[in-house]
Design a protein around this motif. Structure first.
Motif, PDB file in Angstrom:
ATOM      1  N   PHE A  17       0.835  -1.214  -0.038  1.00 41.84           N
ATOM      2  CA  PHE A  17       0.082   0.110  -0.084  1.00 41.84           C
ATOM      3  C   PHE A  17       0.906   1.151   0.046  1.00 41.84           C
ATOM      4  O   PHE A  17       0.384   2.150  -0.859  1.00 41.84           O
ATOM      5  CB  PHE A  17      -1.017  -0.013   1.043  1.00 41.84           C
ATOM      6  N   THR A  21       0.663   3.819  -3.178  1.00 48.81           N
ATOM      7  CA  THR A  21       0.224   5.219  -2.973  1.00 48.81           C
ATOM      8  C   THR A  21       1.323   6.169  -3.178  1.00 48.81           C
ATOM      9  O   THR A  21       0.921   7.230  -3.746  1.00 48.81           O
ATOM     10  CB  THR A  21      -0.096   5.207  -1.180  1.00 48.81           C
ATOM     11  N   TYR A  61       0.536  11.068   2.213  1.00 47.66           N
ATOM     12  CA  TYR A  61       0.407   9.589   1.548  1.00 47.66           C
ATOM     13  C   TYR A  61       0.729   8.789   2.415  1.00 47.66           C
ATOM     14  O   TYR A  61       0.110   7.518   2.373  1.00 47.66           O
ATOM     15  CB  TYR A  61       1.610   9.935   0.484  1.00 47.66           C
ATOM     16  N   MET A  64      -2.584   8.015   4.276  1.00 44.95           N
ATOM     17  CA  MET A  64      -3.442   7.357   3.230  1.00 44.95           C
ATOM     18  C   MET A  64      -3.134   5.809   3.030  1.00 44.95           C
ATOM     19  O   MET A  64      -3.954   5.066   3.166  1.00 44.95           O
ATOM     20  CB  MET A  64      -3.380   7.997   1.950  1.00 44.95           C
ATOM     21  N   ALA A  65      -1.915   5.511   2.986  1.00 46.59           N
ATOM     22  CA  ALA A  65      -1.680   3.997   2.808  1.00 46.59           C
ATOM     23  C   ALA A  65      -1.863   3.276   3.747  1.00 46.59           C
ATOM     24  O   ALA A  65      -2.567   2.257   3.828  1.00 46.59           O
ATOM     25  CB  ALA A  65      -0.091   3.951   2.396  1.00 46.59           C
ATOM     26  N   TYR A  84     -10.645   3.970  -3.104  1.00 48.10           N
ATOM     27  CA  TYR A  84      -9.425   4.388  -2.756  1.00 48.10           C
ATOM     28  C   TYR A  84      -8.614   4.616  -3.810  1.00 48.10           C
ATOM     29  O   TYR A  84      -7.876   5.620  -4.122  1.00 48.10           O
ATOM     30  CB  TYR A  84      -8.794   3.589  -1.743  1.00 48.10           C
ATOM     31  N   LEU A  88      -6.887   7.979  -5.813  1.00 46.46           N
ATOM     32  CA  LEU A  88      -5.402   7.963  -5.890  1.00 46.46           C
ATOM     33  C   LEU A  88      -5.170   8.212  -7.633  1.00 46.46           C
ATOM     34  O   LEU A  88      -4.422   9.109  -7.650  1.00 46.46           O
ATOM     35  CB  LEU A  88      -4.827   6.553  -5.728  1.00 46.46           C
TER      36      LEU A  88
END
Length: 158
Positions: A17, A21, A61, A64-65, A84, A88
């Motif tokens: 991830f 990301t 980031y 988010m990941a 997601y 992205l």
């Protein structure tokens, strides 16, 4: 599955991830980055200094990941993660539109679509894991600010 296999799988997934990301926007950066064109624009007095963007996006980031990874652990690759990946892709598209094509108006349209996609993703993540949803709140706040900045730059430089 043993505890060590589960831990290894979770660590690999988190790494995956993080890579995905960070790669999406990194790839778009090759198409357009701030340069002489951006430096010459009229900017509002509240425009952030250039050094702020790197650390801010690195933190965002990462959050988010981690949020995506948390949702994956609970729900797998279900609708929240599909949202997601849509947001992205929209995130990655803004840089080449704004910095590469110098299309501030189209970048504004794109960032508003991104904002909606982030909100939808946040809500979907929240339904699976409130902590994961909360990790997207700073991202939504930053993109809200970036949207206002994009609009202001467009108006000042039309």
């Amino acid at each position: 599955m043993s505890a060590s296999t589960s831990s290894s799988r979770n660590a690999l997934a988190l790494g995956g991830f993080l890579v995905v990301t960070f790669c999406a926007p990194a790839l778009s950066a090759f198409i357009g980055m701030p340069g002489p064109w951006y430096a010459a624009l009229n900017k509002p007095t509240w425009n952030p200094p250039p050094w702020l963007f790197g650390p801010a996006w690195t933190l965002l980031y990462t959050l988010m990941a981690v949020a995506a990874w948390m949702v994956w652990k609970r729900a797998g690759f279900a609708k929240p993660l599909k949202l997601y990946f849509v947001q992205l892709a929209l995130n990655a598209a803004w840089t080449p539109i704004f910095f590469g094509a110098h299309e501030m108006g189209w970048a504004l349209v794109e960032i508003l679509a991104l904002w909606i996609a982030i909100l939808m993703t946040l809500r979907a993540f929240w339904a699976v894991s409130r902590p994961a949803g909360m990790l997207l709140v700073p991202y939504l706040a930053w993109v809200s600010f970036a949207s206002v900045l994009n609009f202001t730059l467009w108006r000042l430089n039309s």
